[in-house]
Design an enzyme around this catalytic site. Structure first.
Site, PDB file in Angstrom:
ATOM      1  N   PHE A   1      33.968-127.893  -4.476  1.00  0.00           N
ATOM      2  CA  PHE A   1      33.892-126.511  -3.664  1.00  0.00           C
ATOM      3  C   PHE A   1      35.376-125.979  -3.953  1.00  0.00           C
ATOM      4  CE2 PHE A   1      29.788-127.662  -2.088  1.00  0.00           C
ATOM      5  CZ  PHE A   1      29.386-126.523  -1.571  1.00  0.00           C
TER       6      PHE A   1
ATOM      7  N   ILE B   1      30.112-118.151  -5.918  1.00  0.00           N
ATOM      8  CA  ILE B   1      28.915-118.139  -5.385  1.00  0.00           C
ATOM      9  C   ILE B   1      28.550-119.622  -5.926  1.00  0.00           C
ATOM     10  CG2 ILE B   1      27.964-116.992  -7.183  1.00  0.00           C
ATOM     11  CD1 ILE B   1      25.662-116.018  -5.257  1.00  0.00           C
ATOM     12  N   SER B   2      27.866-120.743  -4.942  1.00  0.00           N
ATOM     13  CA  SER B   2      27.540-122.063  -5.331  1.00  0.00           C
ATOM     14  C   SER B   2      26.300-121.866  -6.149  1.00  0.00           C
ATOM     15  CB  SER B   2      27.245-122.810  -4.171  1.00  0.00           C
ATOM     16  OG  SER B   2      28.292-123.056  -3.271  1.00  0.00           O
ATOM     17  N   GLN B   3      26.217-122.795  -6.856  1.00  0.00           N
ATOM     18  CA  GLN B   3      25.072-123.044  -7.785  1.00  0.00           C
ATOM     19  C   GLN B   3      23.515-123.167  -6.654  1.00  0.00           C
ATOM     20  OE1 GLN B   3      26.114-127.111  -8.876  1.00  0.00           O
ATOM     21  NE2 GLN B   3      24.231-127.277  -9.489  1.00  0.00           N
TER      22      GLN B   3
ATOM     23  N   ARG C   1      19.432-113.028  -5.986  1.00  0.00           N
ATOM     24  CA  ARG C   1      20.461-113.676  -6.135  1.00  0.00           C
ATOM     25  C   ARG C   1      21.403-112.801  -6.909  1.00  0.00           C
ATOM     26  NH1 ARG C   1      23.138-118.724  -6.090  1.00  0.00           N
ATOM     27  NH2 ARG C   1      24.445-119.106  -7.806  1.00  0.00           N
TER      28      ARG C   1
END
Length: 201
Positions: A196, A54-56, A28
Site C-alpha cells: 500500500f 485505487i487498490s486492486q 469501478r
C-alpha cells in the site's frame, strides 16, 4: 465485471455474498481516471493522482470480507481515495465515515458519491492517524494506507467486538486484522503480504 468477479475474487476464495454483490453493483470504472477506465477491472492497483492508488479488486474484496460486516454496522474508513471502497462499504453497512488527508480527493469523492446518490457516507479531510472520534465507536475500521505502526486512536475507536483491518509496515507490509477475544483482549492476526501507499499525517 463478471469475469473479474469469477477469476479474481471467487477463484481466490472470496465467498461473502454481500461483498460480491456490492462489487457487482458498484461500477469501478467510475472511480478511476478516464484514461484508465479500460483497465478498471484489471488485477492491479491503478493511479488516481496525488501519489495515491485505487487498490486492486481482490484486495478491496479481501479487506471488506475480513471485516465481517453486517447491515447495521457503522464503519470508519481511513483513506477515501477515489471513493470506491467507500461505495462498496455503503452497499453493505448502515453508515460509513471516511477520512482522507488530501483535500482535492475529498472533494472529488464527495461529488462522485453524491452524484451516485449515496446517502450513508460522510467524508472529511483530516489526519487518518487520529480516526474520527466524534462518531466512535465503530464496528469496523478499514485502513487503505500503511502506517509503520498501528495508530492507538484507531484501536481506541473500535467497539469491544470491533474489527480493525490495516496494512502495516514500510518495505515489507502485512495486512493485519485486530479484534477482541472473549476476555476483551486485543488479538492480532496476520492475513497476507500487501503493498500500500504509506500513510501520511
Amino acid at each position: 465485471m463478471e469475469a473479474m468477479i469469477r477469476k479474481q475474487l471467487i477463484a481466490r476464495g472470496i465467498k461473502d455474498t454481500n461483498v460480491l454483490n456490492a462489487i457487482r453493483k458498484v461500477k469501478r470504472e467510475l472511480f478511476v481516471p478516464e484514461n484508465l477506465q479500460s483497465e478498471a477491472y484489471a488485477d492491479k492497483p491503478l493511479n488516481i493522482g496525488y501519489n495515491q492508488t485505487i487498490s486492486q479488486p481482490y484486495i478491496v474484496a479481501f479487506m471488506t470480507e475480513a471485516a465481517s460486516l453486517s447491515k447495521n454496522d457503522k464503519v470508519l474508513e481511513i483513506g477515501t481515495g477515489s471513493g470506491y471502497q467507500s461505495a462498496i462499504l455503503a452497499e453493505i453497512v448502515k453508515e460509513v465515515f471516511s477520512v482522507e488527508i488530501i483535500s482535492s480527493l475529498v472533494e472529488q469523492a464527495k461529488n462522485k458519491l453524491s452524484h451516485l446518490n449515496y446517502k450513508n457516507i460522510q467524508i472529511k479531510s483530516g489526519d487518518g492517524n487520529q480516526g474520527w472520534k466524534e462518531h466512535a465507536p465503530y464496528d469496523a475500521i478499514l485502513v487503505t494506507a500503511a502506517p509503520e505502526q498501528v495508530p492507538k486512536a484507531l484501536i481506541d475507536q473500535l467497539k469491544k467486538n470491533g474489527r480493525l483491518i490495516i496494512p502495516v509496515g514500510t518495505q515489507n507490509q502485512n495486512l493485519i486484522k485486530y479484534s477482541f477475544n472473549e476476555n476483551q483482549e486485543l488479538v492480532k492476526e496476520t492475513l497476507l503480504p500487501v503493498r500500500f501507499v504509506p500513510m501520511v499525517s
